[in-house]
Structure formats: C-alpha cells, structure tokens
Design an enzyme around this catalytic site. Structure first.
Site, PDB file in Angstrom:
ATOM      1  N   GLN A  67      42.846  52.270 -16.015  1.00 26.56           N
ATOM      2  CA  GLN A  67      43.805  52.816 -16.973  1.00 26.56           C
ATOM      3  C   GLN A  67      44.954  53.554 -16.277  1.00 26.56           C
ATOM      4  O   GLN A  67      46.060  53.636 -16.819  1.00 26.56           O
ATOM      5  CB  GLN A  67      43.094  53.782 -17.926  1.00 26.56           C
ATOM      6  CG  GLN A  67      42.096  53.116 -18.847  1.00 26.56           C
ATOM      7  CD  GLN A  67      42.769  52.200 -19.858  1.00 26.56           C
ATOM      8  OE1 GLN A  67      43.796  52.542 -20.417  1.00 26.56           O
ATOM      9  NE2 GLN A  67      42.183  51.036 -20.073  1.00 26.56           N
ATOM     10  N   ASP A  71      35.796  62.967  -6.623  1.00 31.16           N
ATOM     11  CA  ASP A  71      34.603  62.231  -7.023  1.00 31.16           C
ATOM     12  C   ASP A  71      34.968  60.810  -7.443  1.00 31.16           C
ATOM     13  O   ASP A  71      35.817  60.604  -8.306  1.00 31.16           O
ATOM     14  CB  ASP A  71      33.947  62.965  -8.201  1.00 31.16           C
ATOM     15  CG  ASP A  71      32.665  62.299  -8.665  1.00 31.16           C
ATOM     16  OD1 ASP A  71      31.590  62.731  -8.226  1.00 31.16           O
ATOM     17  OD2 ASP A  71      32.746  61.364  -9.482  1.00 31.16           O
ATOM     18  N   TYR A  79      33.460  52.169 -10.197  1.00 29.69           N
ATOM     19  CA  TYR A  79      34.673  52.515 -10.925  1.00 29.69           C
ATOM     20  C   TYR A  79      35.751  51.468 -10.677  1.00 29.69           C
ATOM     21  O   TYR A  79      36.254  51.324  -9.561  1.00 29.69           O
ATOM     22  CB  TYR A  79      35.187  53.896 -10.519  1.00 29.69           C
ATOM     23  CG  TYR A  79      34.306  55.053 -10.934  1.00 29.69           C
ATOM     24  CD1 TYR A  79      33.258  54.884 -11.837  1.00 29.69           C
ATOM     25  CD2 TYR A  79      34.523  56.330 -10.431  1.00 29.69           C
ATOM     26  CE1 TYR A  79      32.456  55.945 -12.212  1.00 29.69           C
ATOM     27  CE2 TYR A  79      33.728  57.398 -10.810  1.00 29.69           C
ATOM     28  CZ  TYR A  79      32.692  57.205 -11.695  1.00 29.69           C
ATOM     29  OH  TYR A  79      31.895  58.258 -12.065  1.00 29.69           O
ATOM     30  N   SER A 127      22.612  62.123 -10.049  1.00 25.83           N
ATOM     31  CA  SER A 127      23.432  62.132 -11.252  1.00 25.83           C
ATOM     32  C   SER A 127      22.615  61.546 -12.403  1.00 25.83           C
ATOM     33  O   SER A 127      21.935  60.536 -12.223  1.00 25.83           O
ATOM     34  CB  SER A 127      24.702  61.302 -11.028  1.00 25.83           C
ATOM     35  OG  SER A 127      25.510  61.249 -12.184  1.00 25.83           O
ATOM     36  N   SER A 139      32.226  65.024 -17.806  1.00 29.38           N
ATOM     37  CA  SER A 139      32.595  64.949 -19.217  1.00 29.38           C
ATOM     38  C   SER A 139      32.603  66.308 -19.916  1.00 29.38           C
ATOM     39  O   SER A 139      32.059  66.452 -21.013  1.00 29.38           O
ATOM     40  CB  SER A 139      31.683  63.978 -19.973  1.00 29.38           C
ATOM     41  OG  SER A 139      32.280  63.572 -21.189  1.00 29.38           O
ATOM     42  N   PRO A 140      33.241  67.322 -19.334  1.00 31.07           N
ATOM     43  CA  PRO A 140      33.318  68.620 -20.022  1.00 31.07           C
ATOM     44  C   PRO A 140      34.116  68.547 -21.321  1.00 31.07           C
ATOM     45  O   PRO A 140      33.998  69.431 -22.171  1.00 31.07           O
ATOM     46  CB  PRO A 140      34.011  69.526 -18.992  1.00 31.07           C
ATOM     47  CG  PRO A 140      34.788  68.585 -18.133  1.00 31.07           C
ATOM     48  CD  PRO A 140      33.941  67.343 -18.041  1.00 31.07           C
ATOM     49  N   LYS A 195      41.864  65.563 -30.562  1.00 28.83           N
ATOM     50  CA  LYS A 195      42.798  64.530 -31.008  1.00 28.83           C
ATOM     51  C   LYS A 195      42.206  63.586 -32.039  1.00 28.83           C
ATOM     52  O   LYS A 195      42.928  62.821 -32.677  1.00 28.83           O
ATOM     53  CB  LYS A 195      43.305  63.719 -29.821  1.00 28.83           C
ATOM     54  CG  LYS A 195      42.239  62.901 -29.096  1.00 28.83           C
ATOM     55  CD  LYS A 195      42.839  62.197 -27.886  1.00 28.83           C
ATOM     56  CE  LYS A 195      41.794  61.407 -27.119  1.00 28.83           C
ATOM     57  NZ  LYS A 195      42.367  60.761 -25.911  1.00 28.83           N
TER      58      LYS A 195
END
Length: 336
Positions: A26, A48, A53, A150, A205-206, A215
């Site tokens: 993206q 990170d 990815y 993780s 992902s805070p 939003k």
C-alpha cells in the site's frame, strides 16, 4: 525520544517501533524510504518487518533504507508464516524453515545479522525443542543477536523459556502480542508471562487496525480506500465488530474533550502499561506517521485509565465471547 530496555536484555529501543507491513504494498518504495529517514531523524531506532510482508518487498525496502546506518538501527524480522497452499516446508517453525528463512531474510535485507528474530506465530506441528535448537544455532553463528515470539499464548511463552534454558540457548527477550484498548486479552496471560520470564512486550496494532482512529462509524459502510473497505481479511475477523466501532467513537469524543487526538490517545494508552517496552505503529502515509509520533507527548492519567476500564474490562475484548480465529482455544479435545 525516550528509550526503554527490552526485557532483561541490555538492548535499548525507542518507545515507538516503526512497523513496515505496508511498505512495498500500500505504501510505495519512495514514500517508505522517506518515512524511515524521518523516523530515524526523530530518534526512532527500532524497526520491524517480516519475511511475508508484501512477499519480501518490505524487507528489501527496509534493508536499502537503513544500510548506511545499519548499526544504529535495531532491526527485527520474523519467520514462521507462509502460503497456506504452498509447499509444506515453506512455512512453520521446523529447523529447515527457520534456517532457510533466516538466510532469505538476510539476503533481502542486505545485512549479515538481525538484531531480533521473531517466531511469527505458534507452530503446533514442530516440537519446541527443534525450534529453539535452530534459534540457538543462529545465535551461535552470529546471524541473530536476540530472538522473540509473536502471537504466543502465555503458557507457551513459559514453556519456550524453559526449553531454552534446558538446551543452553539464550532465552527470548521480547513478546509481540496483539494489544489495544478494544482487545485487552493479552493482559490475562501473555503480558504477565512475558514480564515474569524477562521478555519485553512490544504490542502490534495499538490502533486496532485503524478502528481506533475513529474513522469508521457504526452502521455505515466503510470507505472503499480503507482497510475495511478493501475487505482486508484480518480486520474483518478481528476488529470489525460493532462494539469496537462504538467504543472508538466514545474514545474519540473523550480524547477530543481533553484536547488530544484519538490516535495519539490510543497509542499512549498502550505505552502507559509498565510492561510495554515499545509499541509498533505501521504507517501507510507520511501524514499518519506524523500523527503517531505525537502520541509520545500524551500523558495518560488515572482518570484516563478509569475511563478505558469502564469501556472494556481489563483482560477482555470489547465483544463478549470474542476469540481471534487464528489463535484458537486449544484446551478442549472432544472424545471420539
């Protein structure tokens, strides 16, 4: 910039970690490089990425961006995920995949060592002893400096620390759980187990994959260019819940009355957990990154903590009975 010790190691990391999951996908390469340079100038030293990815493109961009100042960065990547329909040994935590995965990541990153190497998620097929032994080999070879886990359950964090000690391998120093104010499940065991066994906590992902930006309005179709609008699989199965959307609106109003942006408030709340060493924030745009950094200026008060506790009970998710389908509950086996 403030720096915190990562677990019981001597490693100092910035209280924000630059997450690069969007880079090479993206977020185009030029924008990614500018974000990385800006973050470095602001004092960020923890970055990170992961082998999966954008099919490795994130690692390539990160490697290019940090090459000139490699030793000033704390570079983390991950191993364990892979295409579900691909060759069996292209995923998981077998010795074969860990060793080949590390070599591939080093090539893409253009470096001869990783500062932190994460086991990206639990592999219930590979014996823990095999996984930890392979990590030990990478440590002795100098290809990784430290390692972590993780998406690991609390009992597995404890067991993997025990296995490492038994095999004479340095213990992991960091755990990376999903953690935000609409999903506090990590507080029950993951965070406490990590703290007890000397692992720093670096949540991802805070912002609940954008839900806590405020939003998304409840009952309204998401914008087509948003993560939910693109039908992103993970947001739809984790954070796209009506309760979370409604809570986000309440947090937005509350933070606004305090004169604070909702994004900054949500990140600062995660950082206010004393067990947290750093929080991963993954920008898609330069504007997003500029907002994320402002979280470091926000001080969370006792009143703020009480407000969040009234919205989501400590240790719980926003939605009663919610379980992440990728982290299945493994404590029940039905008799055949």
């Amino acid at each position: 910039m403030s720096y915190r010790t990562l677990g019981r190691s001597g490693l100092q990391v910035s209280s924000l970690t630059l997450g690069t999951m969007m880079f090479g996908g993206q977020t185009d390469a030029e924008t990614s490089l500018r974000i990385i340079d800006t973050a470095f100038d602001q004092g960020i030293n923890f970055i990170d990425t992961a082998d999966v990815y954008n099919a490795g493109r994130s690692e390539e961009i990160v490697g290019q961006a940090i090459a000139a100042r490699r030793d000033d960065w704390v570079l983390a990547s991950k191993v364990g995920m892979g295409p579900a329909d691909g060759p069996a040994n292209r995923r998981g935590l077998s010795r074969k995949h860990i060793l080949s995965g590390a070599e591939a990541s080093l090539r893409r990153l253009g470096t001869d060592y990783l500062d932190v190497y994460y086991l990206h998620r639990e592999d219930h097929q590979a014996p823990l002893e095999e996984t930890v032994s392979a990590i030990g080999d990478l440590l002795r070879q100098g290809k990784i400096r430290y390692w972590g886990v993780s998406n690991y359950r609390g009992w597995r964090i404890a067991e993997i620390a025990s296995v490492a000690e038994r095999l004479g391998v340095d213990r992991p120093i960091v755990s990376q759980p999903l953690y935000n104010l609409v999903n506090r499940q990590a507080e029950v065991e993951q965070i406490t187990a990590a703290a007890f066994h000397g692992l720093g906590v670096v949540p991802y992902s805070p912002l609940a994959r954008g839900v806590l930006s405020g939003k998304y309005a409840p009952g309204v179709a998401p914008a087509s260019d948003s993560r939910a609008g693109r039908q992103d699989k993970r947001i739809l199965e984790t954070e796209w819940r009506d309760e979370s959307l409604r809570i986000a609106q309440k947090v937005k109003q509350y933070a606004g009355e305090r004169g604070v942006g909702v994004v900054e408030f949500a990140i600062a709340w995660v950082l206010n957990n004393a067990a947290v060493s750093s929080a991963i924030v993954g920008p898609r745009t330069e504007e997003q990154w500029a907002t994320y950094v402002k979280a470091l200026e926000v001080k969370i008060t006792a009143e703020d903590e009480a407000f969040v506790d009234a919205l989501v009970t400590p240790g719980h998710a926003s939605t009663p009975g919610y379980n992440d389908p990728t982290h299945f509950v493994s404590g029940r086996w039905v008799r055949s």
